[in-house]
Structure formats: C-alpha cells, structure tokens
Design a protein around this motif. Sequence first.
Motif, PDB file in Angstrom:
ATOM      1  N   SER A   1      56.192  54.825  22.432  1.00 26.04           N
ATOM      2  CA  SER A   1      56.617  54.380  21.106  1.00 26.04           C
ATOM      3  C   SER A   1      55.549  53.515  20.461  1.00 26.04           C
ATOM      4  O   SER A   1      55.236  53.670  19.281  1.00 26.04           O
ATOM      5  CB  SER A   1      57.934  53.598  21.222  1.00 26.04           C
ATOM      6  N   SER A   2      54.961  52.620  21.240  1.00 24.18           N
ATOM      7  CA  SER A   2      53.921  51.743  20.714  1.00 24.18           C
ATOM      8  C   SER A   2      52.678  52.538  20.318  1.00 24.18           C
ATOM      9  O   SER A   2      52.099  52.321  19.255  1.00 24.18           O
ATOM     10  CB  SER A   2      53.552  50.686  21.764  1.00 24.18           C
ATOM     11  N   ASN A   3      52.274  53.481  21.189  1.00 24.83           N
ATOM     12  CA  ASN A   3      51.106  54.304  20.898  1.00 24.83           C
ATOM     13  C   ASN A   3      51.356  55.217  19.701  1.00 24.83           C
ATOM     14  O   ASN A   3      50.457  55.463  18.893  1.00 24.83           O
ATOM     15  CB  ASN A   3      50.743  55.155  22.118  1.00 24.83           C
ATOM     16  N   LEU A   4      52.610  55.720  19.604  1.00 27.00           N
ATOM     17  CA  LEU A   4      52.971  56.603  18.510  1.00 27.00           C
ATOM     18  C   LEU A   4      52.844  55.889  17.172  1.00 27.00           C
ATOM     19  O   LEU A   4      52.351  56.453  16.190  1.00 27.00           O
ATOM     20  CB  LEU A   4      54.407  57.102  18.705  1.00 27.00           C
ATOM     21  N   HIS A   5      53.275  54.649  17.152  1.00 26.22           N
ATOM     22  CA  HIS A   5      53.160  53.815  15.949  1.00 26.22           C
ATOM     23  C   HIS A   5      51.702  53.720  15.512  1.00 26.22           C
ATOM     24  O   HIS A   5      51.368  53.957  14.345  1.00 26.22           O
ATOM     25  CB  HIS A   5      53.734  52.427  16.276  1.00 26.22           C
ATOM     26  N   LYS A   6      50.842  53.416  16.458  1.00 27.64           N
ATOM     27  CA  LYS A   6      49.416  53.265  16.161  1.00 27.64           C
ATOM     28  C   LYS A   6      48.799  54.587  15.736  1.00 27.64           C
ATOM     29  O   LYS A   6      48.047  54.650  14.745  1.00 27.64           O
ATOM     30  CB  LYS A   6      48.700  52.730  17.399  1.00 27.64           C
TER      31      LYS A   6
ATOM     32  N   GLU B   1      67.848  56.103  16.643  1.00 22.76           N
ATOM     33  CA  GLU B   1      67.721  55.700  18.044  1.00 22.76           C
ATOM     34  C   GLU B   1      66.358  56.050  18.617  1.00 22.76           C
ATOM     35  O   GLU B   1      66.045  55.688  19.750  1.00 22.76           O
ATOM     36  CB  GLU B   1      68.832  56.355  18.870  1.00 22.76           C
ATOM     37  N   ILE B   2      65.563  56.774  17.860  1.00 19.80           N
ATOM     38  CA  ILE B   2      64.220  57.133  18.303  1.00 19.80           C
ATOM     39  C   ILE B   2      63.220  56.690  17.240  1.00 19.80           C
ATOM     40  O   ILE B   2      63.592  56.457  16.085  1.00 19.80           O
ATOM     41  CB  ILE B   2      64.095  58.653  18.562  1.00 19.80           C
ATOM     42  N   PRO B   3      61.938  56.545  17.582  1.00 20.48           N
ATOM     43  CA  PRO B   3      60.936  56.123  16.599  1.00 20.48           C
ATOM     44  C   PRO B   3      60.895  57.068  15.398  1.00 20.48           C
ATOM     45  O   PRO B   3      60.976  58.286  15.545  1.00 20.48           O
ATOM     46  CB  PRO B   3      59.628  56.178  17.388  1.00 20.48           C
TER      47      PRO B   3
ATOM     48  N   SER C   1      53.744  63.403  10.649  1.00 24.18           N
ATOM     49  CA  SER C   1      55.011  63.460  11.376  1.00 24.18           C
ATOM     50  C   SER C   1      55.079  64.716  12.243  1.00 24.18           C
ATOM     51  O   SER C   1      55.478  64.667  13.408  1.00 24.18           O
ATOM     52  CB  SER C   1      56.173  63.441  10.377  1.00 24.18           C
ATOM     53  N   LYS C   2      54.668  65.843  11.666  1.00 29.21           N
ATOM     54  CA  LYS C   2      54.702  67.096  12.423  1.00 29.21           C
ATOM     55  C   LYS C   2      53.648  67.101  13.525  1.00 29.21           C
ATOM     56  O   LYS C   2      53.916  67.548  14.651  1.00 29.21           O
ATOM     57  CB  LYS C   2      54.473  68.262  11.460  1.00 29.21           C
ATOM     58  N   LYS C   3      52.474  66.591  13.220  1.00 34.39           N
ATOM     59  CA  LYS C   3      51.383  66.576  14.196  1.00 34.39           C
ATOM     60  C   LYS C   3      51.726  65.746  15.421  1.00 34.39           C
ATOM     61  O   LYS C   3      51.428  66.131  16.561  1.00 34.39           O
ATOM     62  CB  LYS C   3      50.114  66.025  13.535  1.00 34.39           C
ATOM     63  N   LEU C   4      52.383  64.596  15.215  1.00 39.83           N
ATOM     64  CA  LEU C   4      52.655  63.673  16.307  1.00 39.83           C
ATOM     65  C   LEU C   4      54.085  63.775  16.837  1.00 39.83           C
ATOM     66  O   LEU C   4      54.465  63.046  17.752  1.00 39.83           O
ATOM     67  CB  LEU C   4      52.379  62.236  15.845  1.00 39.83           C
TER      68      LEU C   4
END
Length: 319
Positions: A24-29, A119-121, A95-98
């Motif tokens: 979740s943290s990496n996804l944010h970045k 409930e999810i990022p 959004s689609k890429k990640l």
Amino acid sequence: MRKMKYPFITIFVFFANLLFFGDSSNLHKDFHECLTDQFERSNSATDVIYTPQNSTYTSLLHEQPQNLRLQFPEGPNLIVTPYHESEVLAAIYCSKKLGMQIRGRSGGHDYEGLSFTSEIPFVMVNMRNFRSISIDSDNKTAWVQVGATLGQLYHTLAKKSKTLAFPAGVYPTVGVGGHFSGGGYGMMSRKDALAADHIIDAKLINADGKILGRRTMGEDLFWAIRGGGGTSFGIVVEFKVSLVTVLETVTVFNVTRTSETATQLVHRWQYIADKADENLLMRLFLTHVRSPPMGNVTIAASFTSLYLGPISDLLPLMK
C-alpha cells in the motif's frame, strides 16, 4: 505441553498483512510518480494532486459532509482535482497500470461514502473544476459538466430563460455527476420524470482511456450510465440533457400539522397523492416536535409542495 494448532495459518496471515501494508505504501508512491510523469508529458500543472500530507487534503475530502458516521474514514491515497480531460486520462492510465482502484466525485452529497471510502487503497478523482454549463435555448438542450451543482444549473437556466427548466433535485449544492447518473428525482418528477430520463448524450472516458459519446459507446453503456452510477463504467465528463418548458408563474407552498390532525392528513395523503394532478407534487416530511404548553413530544407532518402553474389554477384542485 499443549500443542499449538494451525501455526502455518497464523504465520501466513501475519505475512499477508505485512505485504498488504507494505504494498500500500509503495503503491501510493508509485501512483504519485506515475501521475506526475503523465501530467508533465501533457504540460499540466501538478498542483492538482493532493496527498494526505497536503494541508488542503482534509478539506477536499470533507467538503460536503452528509453522514457524520463517515466523517473520519480511511481516505484515498491521493486526491486529484483535474481541470482538463488529459488529467482525467492520466489518472485512469496510472490506475490501470498499477492496479489501483479509482473513484469519481462531483458535488460530494454521498451518504454512503462510495466516492471517498474504501477497504483497499484507492484514488479519488474530484471533478469539482468541471463546471461548465452551455444552454441552447432554441433546441431546448444543455451540455452540463459533472462538477456543476444543481444550484448552478438552475441559476444559469433562470438567467437564460423564464420558461425553460430541468427536472432534478431540490438541494442546490448537489453535484450533477452523481445526481444524474443515479437517477435524479425532484419536485417536477411526477410530470417530467427523472433527470436521467432527459439525458440524450454524454462524454465518458472509459478504462482504456477512450473518450466516448453516445454513438461510440453504444446504447447498452449509454443506458447503464443513466441511473446505474456513472463511475461504475468510466468517468463521465459531461451530460447533454433535454430541457422542459414551464409557465412563468408556479406555486410553492408548505403546510405543517401536528398531533391527531397530522395523523389524519398522512392517512388521507396516502390515498390521493398518486391521483393528484400531474402538475402537483406533495412531499411529506415526518418529524417529532414538542407541543406547547406542556412540552409533550408529538408528531409533525409537513407537506412541501410545488404546483406547475398559478395559484388560481391550484386552489380548485385542493378542495
């Protein structure tokens, strides 16, 4: 010594949680980097990207609080407030890429919190800057961007014509995007149906980043965005709607009764509401109040009504 049962399941759940929060943290970045890169490619300013560390983030998240139980949810990883279609396209692309969920928002009257909780990022695309309204009086149509509010639509119509109107809701701060795509019931609906029934075209950006109109999206998808929730199928940028003609003079009134009189009126209302003239809509609100002089709690029934005509035509109907 008692043998521990299911040690593998316990360890698996622990590591699964560790991986989720780490991802979740990496996804944010990663999303922030992807979005910044896409914005720079299209020469868009990156100051419309807000992270939880930004001072404006909280006010954007709670700008129209309608349900206090959702006042402090786990908010989106990022909020994007685009000004241009290219910026919406960038958010969809990343959004689609990640593999990150994306949610759209227009006005913010969202009692269920579907646009700002998950409930999810996820990422919120707040369409508040898409507020253009273009009215064609001769053809009785209008193009309305989804970030406009009902109040802005009605005000623009009133400045343009005294006899053109649009059948939608009563609260001026409700956003067009969610209201239209969710149906759109209002005080003129008995005669002129729902807001969604008057949508005759739309501009939608789908998950593939294609900008579609009614002809290119097909009738099935066009049917779905008129009442099925626009962001379930893409992000709607604007709607084209047909307008209706009304008389220059209409009648609005409110009648409130309490105690036994209220009970009798509500009982009677149930039998006549659907048989009244189609130009008349009577909304019923039930509340509890304290009656003077003893302060006993009793019921109050308020009938808020609109008649699409002058009072001289209404009075004979009310006898």
